[in-house]
Design a protein around this motif. Structure first.
Motif, PDB file in Angstrom:
ATOM      1  N   ALA A  39       0.833  -1.203   0.000  1.00  0.00           N
ATOM      2  CA  ALA A  39       0.000   0.000   0.000  1.00  0.00           C
ATOM      3  C   ALA A  39       0.865   1.250   0.000  1.00  0.00           C
ATOM      4  O   ALA A  39       1.762   1.401   0.830  1.00  0.00           O
ATOM      5  N   GLY A  40       0.593   2.147  -0.959  1.00  0.00           N
ATOM      6  CA  GLY A  40       1.359   3.380  -1.060  1.00  0.00           C
ATOM      7  C   GLY A  40       2.826   3.154  -1.348  1.00  0.00           C
ATOM      8  O   GLY A  40       3.649   4.050  -1.152  1.00  0.00           O
ATOM      9  N   PHE A  41       3.165   1.947  -1.820  1.00  0.00           N
ATOM     10  CA  PHE A  41       4.566   1.558  -2.027  1.00  0.00           C
ATOM     11  C   PHE A  41       5.356   1.796  -0.736  1.00  0.00           C
ATOM     12  O   PHE A  41       6.504   2.205  -0.742  1.00  0.00           O
ATOM     13  N   SER A  42       4.696   1.495   0.393  1.00  0.00           N
ATOM     14  CA  SER A  42       5.316   1.702   1.701  1.00  0.00           C
ATOM     15  C   SER A  42       6.486   0.758   1.930  1.00  0.00           C
ATOM     16  O   SER A  42       7.454   1.106   2.604  1.00  0.00           O
ATOM     17  N   GLN A  43       6.370  -0.466   1.414  1.00  0.00           N
ATOM     18  CA  GLN A  43       7.436  -1.473   1.518  1.00  0.00           C
ATOM     19  C   GLN A  43       7.876  -1.657   2.974  1.00  0.00           C
ATOM     20  O   GLN A  43       9.057  -1.758   3.279  1.00  0.00           O
ATOM     21  N   LYS A  92       4.234  -1.610  10.948  1.00  0.00           N
ATOM     22  CA  LYS A  92       3.065  -0.730  10.919  1.00  0.00           C
ATOM     23  C   LYS A  92       3.501   0.726  10.828  1.00  0.00           C
ATOM     24  O   LYS A  92       2.887   1.529  10.115  1.00  0.00           O
ATOM     25  N   ALA A  93       4.574   1.072  11.533  1.00  0.00           N
ATOM     26  CA  ALA A  93       5.046   2.456  11.556  1.00  0.00           C
ATOM     27  C   ALA A  93       5.369   2.961  10.160  1.00  0.00           C
ATOM     28  O   ALA A  93       5.111   4.128   9.835  1.00  0.00           O
ATOM     29  N   ALA A  94       5.915   2.096   9.318  1.00  0.00           N
ATOM     30  CA  ALA A  94       6.266   2.509   7.958  1.00  0.00           C
ATOM     31  C   ALA A  94       5.029   2.943   7.180  1.00  0.00           C
ATOM     32  O   ALA A  94       5.077   3.896   6.384  1.00  0.00           O
ATOM     33  N   TYR A  95       3.905   2.276   7.418  1.00  0.00           N
ATOM     34  CA  TYR A  95       2.673   2.600   6.706  1.00  0.00           C
ATOM     35  C   TYR A  95       2.043   3.877   7.257  1.00  0.00           C
ATOM     36  O   TYR A  95       1.563   4.721   6.496  1.00  0.00           O
ATOM     37  N   LEU A  96       2.047   4.004   8.577  1.00  0.00           N
ATOM     38  CA  LEU A  96       1.474   5.216   9.161  1.00  0.00           C
ATOM     39  C   LEU A  96       2.281   6.444   8.757  1.00  0.00           C
ATOM     40  O   LEU A  96       1.714   7.515   8.494  1.00  0.00           O
ATOM     41  N   PHE A 118      -2.828  -3.573   6.485  1.00  0.00           N
ATOM     42  CA  PHE A 118      -2.126  -3.824   5.232  1.00  0.00           C
ATOM     43  C   PHE A 118      -0.657  -4.161   5.446  1.00  0.00           C
ATOM     44  O   PHE A 118      -0.040  -4.811   4.604  1.00  0.00           O
ATOM     45  N   TRP A 119      -0.068  -3.726   6.557  1.00  0.00           N
ATOM     46  CA  TRP A 119       1.340  -4.033   6.808  1.00  0.00           C
ATOM     47  C   TRP A 119       1.540  -5.543   6.928  1.00  0.00           C
ATOM     48  O   TRP A 119       2.514  -6.072   6.408  1.00  0.00           O
ATOM     49  N   HIS A 164       9.137  -3.691  14.123  1.00  0.00           N
ATOM     50  CA  HIS A 164       8.915  -4.757  13.152  1.00  0.00           C
ATOM     51  C   HIS A 164       8.345  -5.971  13.884  1.00  0.00           C
ATOM     52  O   HIS A 164       8.899  -6.387  14.909  1.00  0.00           O
ATOM     53  N   ASP A 165       7.265  -6.515  13.339  1.00  0.00           N
ATOM     54  CA  ASP A 165       6.613  -7.671  13.951  1.00  0.00           C
ATOM     55  C   ASP A 165       6.745  -8.894  13.051  1.00  0.00           C
ATOM     56  O   ASP A 165       6.330  -8.854  11.880  1.00  0.00           O
ATOM     57  N   PRO A 166       7.303  -9.987  13.554  1.00  0.00           N
ATOM     58  CA  PRO A 166       7.335 -11.221  12.763  1.00  0.00           C
ATOM     59  C   PRO A 166       5.916 -11.674  12.445  1.00  0.00           C
ATOM     60  O   PRO A 166       5.076 -11.763  13.349  1.00  0.00           O
TER      61      PRO A 166
END
Length: 207
Positions: A39-43, A92-96, A118-119, A164-166
């Protein structure tokens, strides 16, 4: 191998020979993984790759109760022979953060704006590409979950950051001739396409 054949052959392999896997193959699987949509090329993904025997052993020590490790059942015995373990993680932080950028404009970074996480979904799609690449390379792979009570030990042992969550783990290796643990496909039928596809409308309207 044709894509259709790769998809048809994909299954969760739970028993391995222990034969080494080429690092080039693992790298290729990861190169494919990062081609997954996000989503949003958040990667917002990261991949912990364990392909040294001591690291693979440490993974199982971190995620398994000592008594089970001392007397492994067929599933654990078969899985722990895999020479490669990949732990896909989602951020999740990367997407927010991404959706707080000007072209998205959700400056409040509210998680409630997301109808689905989406993360995790994007990390799962990346994981599927790893599974499919393994099949294409003539290997076996299995995606499985990290026991909730072992997450902290895994994070500590391998330095996985808090943001980061496994989402699970993937074993990769050469399938053993005789599976050590039968999967659910041996006990359950595959639902036919006609049973799960609802074209135009899910249920007929009444009244």
């Amino acid at each position: 191998m044709e894509l259709g054949e790769v998809v048809r052959r994909r299954r969760m392999v739970r028993s391995y020979t222990g034969e080494p896997v080429s690092r080039a193959v693992v790298d290729r699987a990861l190169e494919h993984a990062v081609r997954a949509p996000s989503a949003g090329f958040s990667q917002g993904w990261g991949f912990l790759v364990l392909d040294e025997p001591q690291d693979v052993a440490a993974f199982w020590e971190s995620t398994t109760d000592p008594e089970d490790l001392a007397a492994p059942d067929p599933w654990l015995a078969g899985m722990s022979r895999a020479p490669v373990v990949i732990v896909p993680c989602s951020s999740k932080a990367a997407y927010l953060e991404r959706y707080a950028e000007p072209d998205k404009g959700w400056s409040d970074r509210a998680e409630t704006r997301w109808p689905m996480p989406f993360w995790h979904m994007d990390a799962a799609m990346a994981s599927l590409l790893v599974l499919l690449t393994a099949v294409d390379e003539g290997l076996g792979a299995c995606f499985f979950g990290i026991p909730p009570g072992r997450d902290a030990a895994l994070r500590t042992r391998f330095g996985i950051p808090e943001d980061h969550d496994p989402v699970g783990a993937i074993t990769i290796g050469h399938p053993a001739p005789s599976p050590g643990a039968a999967g659910s496909t041996a006990r359950r039928r595959r639902r036919p396409t006609a049973e799960v596809v609802h074209r135009g409308q899910w249920q007929k309207r009444t009244g």
